[in-house]
Design a protein around this motif. Structure first.
Motif, short mmCIF file in Angstrom:
data_model
loop_
_atom_site.label_atom_id
_atom_site.label_comp_id
_atom_site.label_asym_id
_atom_site.label_seq_id
_atom_site.Cartn_x
_atom_site.Cartn_y
_atom_site.Cartn_z
N MET A 62 0.85 -1.19 0.00
CA MET A 62 0.00 0.00 0.00
C MET A 62 0.88 1.23 0.00
O MET A 62 1.96 1.22 0.60
N ILE A 63 0.43 2.26 -0.65
CA ILE A 63 1.06 3.57 -0.54
C ILE A 63 0.02 4.47 0.10
O ILE A 63 -1.08 4.64 -0.44
N ILE A 64 0.36 4.98 1.27
CA ILE A 64 -0.58 5.77 2.06
C ILE A 64 0.07 7.11 2.41
O ILE A 64 1.25 7.16 2.75
N ASP A 65 -0.71 8.17 2.34
CA ASP A 65 -0.24 9.52 2.64
C ASP A 65 -0.68 9.90 4.06
O ASP A 65 -1.87 10.05 4.32
N PHE A 66 0.27 10.01 4.96
CA PHE A 66 0.02 10.40 6.34
C PHE A 66 0.72 11.73 6.62
O PHE A 66 1.69 12.07 5.94
N ALA A 67 0.30 12.42 7.65
CA ALA A 67 0.95 13.67 8.05
C ALA A 67 2.39 13.40 8.50
O ALA A 67 3.26 14.26 8.33
#
Length: 98
Positions: A53-58
């Protein structure tokens, strides 16, 4: 900040994976809009053996919070998990990063 998460299932976990999968997908729904890409790693027979998965988090803190609640981890599907910072440059053929 984007992260690439790679989870490798433990041996003989396909049945368990399929049992846990609805909770995994529900958990991903809780972070709606953060998942840029995700899917199953396949073995030579086309059966799922892990996930990417590629996930964008702060930041890393939010990543760690997500991982603590990930059903594939809490319910023993993934044997190993790697999470690394990742720079998304192209998304759906469009340049979005440096």
């Amino acid at each position: 900040m984007q992260f690439i998460i790679t989870g490798h299932d433990g041996p003989n976990k396909l049945e368990k994976r399929m049992e846990v999968r609805p909770r995994h997908l529900e958990n991903l729904g809780r972070i709606n809009g953060k998942v840029l890409c995700g899917g199953g790693l396949l073995d030579a027979d086309g059966k799922m053996k892990g996930s990417v998965m590629i996930i964008d988090f702060a930041g890393r803190e939010q990543l760690e919070e997500y991982l603590r609640a990930e059903p594939y981890i809490t319910e023993g599907v993934w044997e190993t998990v790697e999470a690394e910072p990742f720079n998304v440059v192209l998304l759906n053929g469009e340049k979005v990063g440096k």
